[in-house]
Design an enzyme around this catalytic site. Structure first.
Site, PDB file in Angstrom:
ATOM      1  N   LYS A 142     -45.811 143.000  34.934  1.00 14.52           N
ATOM      2  CA  LYS A 142     -47.158 142.664  35.408  1.00 14.52           C
ATOM      3  C   LYS A 142     -47.420 143.276  36.793  1.00 14.52           C
ATOM      4  O   LYS A 142     -48.434 143.912  37.026  1.00 14.52           O
ATOM      5  CB  LYS A 142     -47.339 141.134  35.477  1.00 14.52           C
ATOM      6  CG  LYS A 142     -47.010 140.405  34.180  1.00 14.52           C
ATOM      7  CD  LYS A 142     -47.182 138.895  34.304  1.00 14.52           C
ATOM      8  CE  LYS A 142     -46.286 138.208  35.311  1.00 14.52           C
ATOM      9  NZ  LYS A 142     -44.845 138.189  34.955  1.00 14.52           N
TER      10      LYS A 142
ATOM     11  N   ARG B  58     -50.442 129.697  35.764  1.00 15.09           N
ATOM     12  CA  ARG B  58     -49.159 129.537  35.092  1.00 15.09           C
ATOM     13  C   ARG B  58     -49.047 128.203  34.371  1.00 15.09           C
ATOM     14  O   ARG B  58     -48.020 127.933  33.757  1.00 15.09           O
ATOM     15  CB  ARG B  58     -48.061 129.594  36.141  1.00 15.09           C
ATOM     16  CG  ARG B  58     -47.233 130.866  36.102  1.00 15.09           C
ATOM     17  CD  ARG B  58     -46.367 130.824  37.324  1.00 15.09           C
ATOM     18  NE  ARG B  58     -45.180 131.579  37.217  1.00 15.09           N
ATOM     19  CZ  ARG B  58     -44.998 132.771  37.786  1.00 15.09           C
ATOM     20  NH1 ARG B  58     -45.973 133.366  38.412  1.00 15.09           N
ATOM     21  NH2 ARG B  58     -43.829 133.354  37.712  1.00 15.09           N
TER      22      ARG B  58
ATOM     23  N   ARG C 100     -33.919 145.234  39.168  1.00  9.08           N
ATOM     24  CA  ARG C 100     -35.093 145.390  40.043  1.00  9.08           C
ATOM     25  C   ARG C 100     -34.694 145.475  41.521  1.00  9.08           C
ATOM     26  O   ARG C 100     -33.853 144.723  42.003  1.00  9.08           O
ATOM     27  CB  ARG C 100     -36.056 144.222  39.855  1.00  9.08           C
ATOM     28  CG  ARG C 100     -37.175 144.237  40.895  1.00  9.08           C
ATOM     29  CD  ARG C 100     -38.361 143.404  40.540  1.00  9.08           C
ATOM     30  NE  ARG C 100     -38.043 142.006  40.359  1.00  9.08           N
ATOM     31  CZ  ARG C 100     -38.921 141.109  39.931  1.00  9.08           C
ATOM     32  NH1 ARG C 100     -40.152 141.481  39.629  1.00  9.08           N
ATOM     33  NH2 ARG C 100     -38.579 139.857  39.792  1.00  9.08           N
TER      34      ARG C 100
ATOM     35  N   ARG D  87     -34.229 140.765  44.705  1.00  8.54           N
ATOM     36  CA  ARG D  87     -34.855 139.481  44.979  1.00  8.54           C
ATOM     37  C   ARG D  87     -33.857 138.372  44.713  1.00  8.54           C
ATOM     38  O   ARG D  87     -33.119 138.438  43.745  1.00  8.54           O
ATOM     39  CB  ARG D  87     -36.077 139.308  44.049  1.00  8.54           C
ATOM     40  CG  ARG D  87     -37.381 139.277  44.784  1.00  8.54           C
ATOM     41  CD  ARG D  87     -38.538 139.397  43.857  1.00  8.54           C
ATOM     42  NE  ARG D  87     -38.714 138.253  42.970  1.00  8.54           N
ATOM     43  CZ  ARG D  87     -39.756 138.119  42.148  1.00  8.54           C
ATOM     44  NH1 ARG D  87     -40.681 139.038  42.111  1.00  8.54           N
ATOM     45  NH2 ARG D  87     -39.866 137.066  41.377  1.00  8.54           N
TER      46      ARG D  87
ATOM     47  N   ARG E  28     -36.071 130.804  34.905  1.00  9.64           N
ATOM     48  CA  ARG E  28     -37.479 131.200  34.970  1.00  9.64           C
ATOM     49  C   ARG E  28     -38.046 131.457  33.567  1.00  9.64           C
ATOM     50  O   ARG E  28     -39.200 131.148  33.294  1.00  9.64           O
ATOM     51  CB  ARG E  28     -37.643 132.446  35.857  1.00  9.64           C
ATOM     52  CG  ARG E  28     -37.544 132.112  37.350  1.00  9.64           C
ATOM     53  CD  ARG E  28     -37.232 133.320  38.194  1.00  9.64           C
ATOM     54  NE  ARG E  28     -38.220 134.367  38.102  1.00  9.64           N
ATOM     55  CZ  ARG E  28     -37.981 135.646  38.395  1.00  9.64           C
ATOM     56  NH1 ARG E  28     -36.771 136.014  38.797  1.00  9.64           N
ATOM     57  NH2 ARG E  28     -38.933 136.534  38.293  1.00  9.64           N
TER      58      ARG E  28
HETATM   59  P1  AP5 Z   1     -42.241 143.717  37.511  1.00  8.23           P
HETATM   60  O1  AP5 Z   1     -43.463 144.573  37.404  1.00  8.23           O
HETATM   61  O2  AP5 Z   1     -41.789 143.311  38.864  1.00  8.23           O
HETATM   62  O3  AP5 Z   1     -42.373 142.468  36.545  1.00  8.23           O
HETATM   63  P2  AP5 Z   1     -43.265 141.157  36.708  1.00  8.23           P
HETATM   64  O4  AP5 Z   1     -43.831 140.857  35.348  1.00  8.23           O
HETATM   65  O5  AP5 Z   1     -44.235 141.296  37.823  1.00  8.23           O
HETATM   66  O6  AP5 Z   1     -42.112 140.114  36.983  1.00  8.23           O
HETATM   67  P3  AP5 Z   1     -41.851 139.054  38.158  1.00  8.23           P
HETATM   68  O7  AP5 Z   1     -40.397 138.704  38.072  1.00  8.23           O
HETATM   69  O8  AP5 Z   1     -42.361 139.510  39.474  1.00  8.23           O
HETATM   70  O9  AP5 Z   1     -42.706 137.896  37.630  1.00  8.23           O
HETATM   71  P4  AP5 Z   1     -42.520 136.422  37.848  1.00  8.23           P
HETATM   72  O10 AP5 Z   1     -43.759 135.987  37.176  1.00  8.23           O
HETATM   73  O11 AP5 Z   1     -41.300 135.752  37.421  1.00  8.23           O
HETATM   74  O12 AP5 Z   1     -42.360 136.312  39.431  1.00  8.23           O
HETATM   75  P5  AP5 Z   1     -43.396 135.906  40.557  1.00  8.23           P
HETATM   76  O13 AP5 Z   1     -43.138 136.753  41.717  1.00  8.23           O
HETATM   77  O14 AP5 Z   1     -44.780 135.824  40.007  1.00  8.23           O
HETATM   78  O15 AP5 Z   1     -41.058 144.499  36.750  1.00  8.23           O
HETATM   79  C1  AP5 Z   1     -39.737 144.006  36.732  1.00  8.23           C
HETATM   80  C2  AP5 Z   1     -38.738 145.169  36.817  1.00  8.23           C
HETATM   81  O16 AP5 Z   1     -38.849 146.006  35.653  1.00  8.23           O
HETATM   82  C3  AP5 Z   1     -38.976 146.122  38.005  1.00  8.23           C
HETATM   83  O17 AP5 Z   1     -37.726 146.554  38.457  1.00  8.23           O
HETATM   84  C4  AP5 Z   1     -39.773 147.278  37.421  1.00  8.23           C
HETATM   85  O18 AP5 Z   1     -39.513 148.462  38.129  1.00  8.23           O
HETATM   86  C5  AP5 Z   1     -39.271 147.332  35.986  1.00  8.23           C
HETATM   87  N1  AP5 Z   1     -40.292 147.658  35.000  1.00  8.23           N
HETATM   88  C6  AP5 Z   1     -41.568 147.226  35.003  1.00  8.23           C
HETATM   89  N2  AP5 Z   1     -42.219 147.674  33.912  1.00  8.23           N
HETATM   90  C7  AP5 Z   1     -41.315 148.386  33.199  1.00  8.23           C
HETATM   91  C8  AP5 Z   1     -41.373 149.079  31.947  1.00  8.23           C
HETATM   92  N3  AP5 Z   1     -42.502 149.086  31.198  1.00  8.23           N
HETATM   93  N4  AP5 Z   1     -40.251 149.691  31.506  1.00  8.23           N
HETATM   94  C9  AP5 Z   1     -39.114 149.653  32.216  1.00  8.23           C
HETATM   95  N5  AP5 Z   1     -38.996 149.013  33.402  1.00  8.23           N
HETATM   96  C10 AP5 Z   1     -40.083 148.378  33.888  1.00  8.23           C
HETATM   97  O19 AP5 Z   1     -42.952 134.387  40.853  1.00  8.23           O
HETATM   98  C11 AP5 Z   1     -41.767 134.069  41.537  1.00  8.23           C
HETATM   99  C12 AP5 Z   1     -41.668 132.563  41.727  1.00  8.23           C
HETATM  100  O20 AP5 Z   1     -42.790 132.104  42.545  1.00  8.23           O
HETATM  101  C13 AP5 Z   1     -41.771 131.707  40.459  1.00  8.23           C
HETATM  102  O21 AP5 Z   1     -40.495 131.563  39.824  1.00  8.23           O
HETATM  103  C14 AP5 Z   1     -42.303 130.387  41.002  1.00  8.23           C
HETATM  104  O22 AP5 Z   1     -41.302 129.636  41.622  1.00  8.23           O
HETATM  105  C15 AP5 Z   1     -43.285 130.830  42.074  1.00  8.23           C
HETATM  106  N6  AP5 Z   1     -44.662 131.033  41.569  1.00  8.23           N
HETATM  107  C16 AP5 Z   1     -45.365 132.198  41.523  1.00  8.23           C
HETATM  108  N7  AP5 Z   1     -46.592 132.015  41.035  1.00  8.23           N
HETATM  109  C17 AP5 Z   1     -46.700 130.684  40.748  1.00  8.23           C
HETATM  110  C18 AP5 Z   1     -47.724 129.876  40.187  1.00  8.23           C
HETATM  111  N8  AP5 Z   1     -48.909 130.402  39.808  1.00  8.23           N
HETATM  112  N9  AP5 Z   1     -47.481 128.555  40.027  1.00  8.23           N
HETATM  113  C19 AP5 Z   1     -46.299 127.997  40.403  1.00  8.23           C
HETATM  114  N10 AP5 Z   1     -45.285 128.715  40.947  1.00  8.23           N
HETATM  115  C20 AP5 Z   1     -45.473 130.057  41.110  1.00  8.23           C
END
Ligand code: AP5
Length: 235
Positions: A13, A88, A127, A160, A171
């Site tokens: 994403k 979420r 990552r 991270r 997660r």
């Molecule tokens: P990446 O693009 O970083 O993936 P992503 O879907 O953004 O994954 P995240 O881990 O950032 O999402 P998340 O939802 O768990 O974390 P968030 O920061 O929101 O890609 C991942 C890797 O793959 C990278 O290395 C990239 O280079 C590679 N890649 C990407 N696309 C690819 C492809 N097509 N092919 C091959 N490789 C690829 O949340 C973190 C924490 O914050 C949560 O656990 C929670 O505690 C809190 N939080 C955040 N938002 C909320 C909310 N709304 N409510 C409550 N708690 C929240």
């Protein structure tokens, strides 16, 4: 255009949102990034948020909705926005609806990034994130030009904390229990579109652009090539 990118951790994403924000000229709003900024502060909010993020659990809805209320009232969201990692929970989705209703706005599309658990683990364990600008890389799939250094700003790359395998599994579990029900929520409103996010980043990006065109969004084809460069170079 007002978009929600929905999907499990590691679905890509954030990667697509970073490319799309330039293509569409609208901000990428990631609650994960905003919370990581909060964690850098020494504040009561930071202390509250820390234990949830570290354990891979969701931060309480009230905190997230308050943060988003402020963010969505900023002037840069006037033309639209890309929401990544929010909403979420059903409560967050309902809170978002109410917020937007007050502004006479609504979500145009929810893009669901369908991804397998194997892909999630592989992507998150490799990552790397820039400590300065937040740009994402992957050791194998999207390596930086120079090891450990961000292509964009020269910042240092690191893993991270919540990308340790045990926290990643937690997660995924949290996603399945608390977030996946949003797929049906948005499907019933007729605005959910599903993408096969198991493919490489360039393919996913191309599918997104095709989808926007099919949905009737007017995208300038002349800057398509330029913006897709990053995805292509990492394919
Ligand atoms: P990446 O693009 O970083 O993936 P992503 O879907 O953004 O994954 P995240 O881990 O950032 O999402 P998340 O939802 O768990 O974390 P968030 O920061 O929101 O890609 C991942 C890797 O793959 C990278 O290395 C990239 O280079 C590679 N890649 C990407 N696309 C690819 C492809 N097509 N092919 C091959 N490789 C690829 O949340 C973190 C924490 O914050 C949560 O656990 C929670 O505690 C809190 N939080 C955040 N938002 C909320 C909310 N709304 N409510 C409550 N708690 C929240």
């Amino acid at each position: 255009m007002r978009l929600i990118l929905l999907g499990p951790p590691g679905a890509g994403k954030g990667t697509q949102a970073e490319i799309l924000k330039e293509k569409l000229g609208i901000p990428h709003i990631s609650t994960g990034d905003m919370l990581r900024q909060v964690l850098k502060e020494d504040s009561p909010l930071s202390k509250k948020v820390k234990r949830f993020v570290e354990r891979g659990e969701l931060v309480p809805d009230e905190i997230i909705l308050e943060i988003m209320k402020q963010r969505l009232s900023s002037a840069d969201t006037e033309k639209g926005f890309i929401l990544d990692g929010f909403p979420r929970t059903i409560k967050q989705a309902q809170g978002l609806e109410q917020l937007l209703k007050k502004m006479n706005k609504q979500i145009d599309l929810v893009l669901y990034f369908a991804t397998s658990v194997e892909k999630i683990i592989e992507r998150l364990s490799g990552r790397l994130v820039c400590s300065r600008c937040g740009m994402n890389y992957h050791l194998k799939n999207m390596p930086p030009k120079e090891e450990g250094v961000c292509d964009k700003c020269g910042g240092e790359l690191s893993q991270r904390e919540d990308d340790q395998e045990e926290t990643v599994r937690k997660r995924i579990d949290v996603y399945l229990k608390q977030t996946a029900e949003l797929i049906e929520f948005y499907k019933s409103k007729g605005i959910l579109r599903t993408l096969d996010a198991n493919r490489d980043a360039q393919e996913v990006y191309k599918e997104l652009i095709r989808l926007f065109e099919k949905e009737g969004f007017n995208l300038k084809s002349n800057d398509f090539h330029k913006i897709s460069e990053r995805a292509e170079s990492h394919a």
